[in-house]
Design a protein around this motif. Sequence first.
Motif: not given
Length: 270
Positions: A85-90
């Motif tokens: 998930n992009p929001a999480l990994t960022e």
Amino acid sequence: MRSADLHTHTICSDGSFTPEELVNEAVNRDLAAISINDHDTVAGILPAVKSGKELGIEVIPGIELTSEYEGIEIHILGYFIDPENPALTEKLASLREYRVSRIYKIAEKLNGLGVRLKPEDVFDLSVGGTVGRLHIAMAMVKRRLVGSLAEAFQRYIGDRGPAYVSGFRLPPQEAIALIRGSGGIAVLAHPYLLQRDDLIPLFIANGIRGIEAYYPEHSQGQVNFYLDLAQKNGLLVTGGSDFHGKGKPDIKLGLVRVPYELVEKLKAAL
Ligand code: AMP
Ligand code: ZN
Ligand code: FE
Ligand code: FE
């Protein structure tokens, strides 16, 4: 009866087992499922899931996010998260950057106290996931600057120690939102350690859906108290050993395990 350990760490945070070794150990200990809950990183999930498929054991993708509220550290467990998930990994990438810079700050403080620890000694013990105080303590033991992990915390890097540097910690609300946003279920970790049961209603309002009632440091009375609290508030129940390998040598994988039925309840709530 089939059982699961829903709280484990790998070398991707501060455990001493690789994801593959951890999954293998879970098979040896006759667990039907384990959840990977490394601190502030998802790096161990995919290798563990892959090993789980090979060895025929269920591996639940999870995390343990470090958050802070009113000066106390609140750990939020996530279950069935999407590790891509992009929001999480960022967010995890920026947390990691802060953790790396913090190692330099702590090493500087230690040097000021006459303790010659190099940041590289610490990074050598981490594999590029989450780096933190347990790595510092391990590096200090390895360099014979202290006799034990406990001594490192007592004399230097414990929360009130002279070389302590606070970590950047998400507000619980944000940690919970990140887990939910990646498709996961947010659960309050080891509630007894917080000594702030008064905050639980707030965390529920923030989106917590479960509570870790079964935990090595919870007495039977505390387990019963949190089971009762879960029932009264319609919360899911989880539990696990918080296995770290060498970092917590007395805690074996599966020391605390829950009936597999609790995993089914988590899935039903997704
Ligand atoms: P960090 O997130 O880098 O601040 O490190 C926190 C971790 O350090 C915790 O998850 C524990 O594993 C470990 N820790 C904190 N306090 C102690 C202590 N007094 N003794 C042993 N380990 C500790
Ligand atoms: Zn840990
Ligand atoms: Fe924790
Ligand atoms: Fe943990």
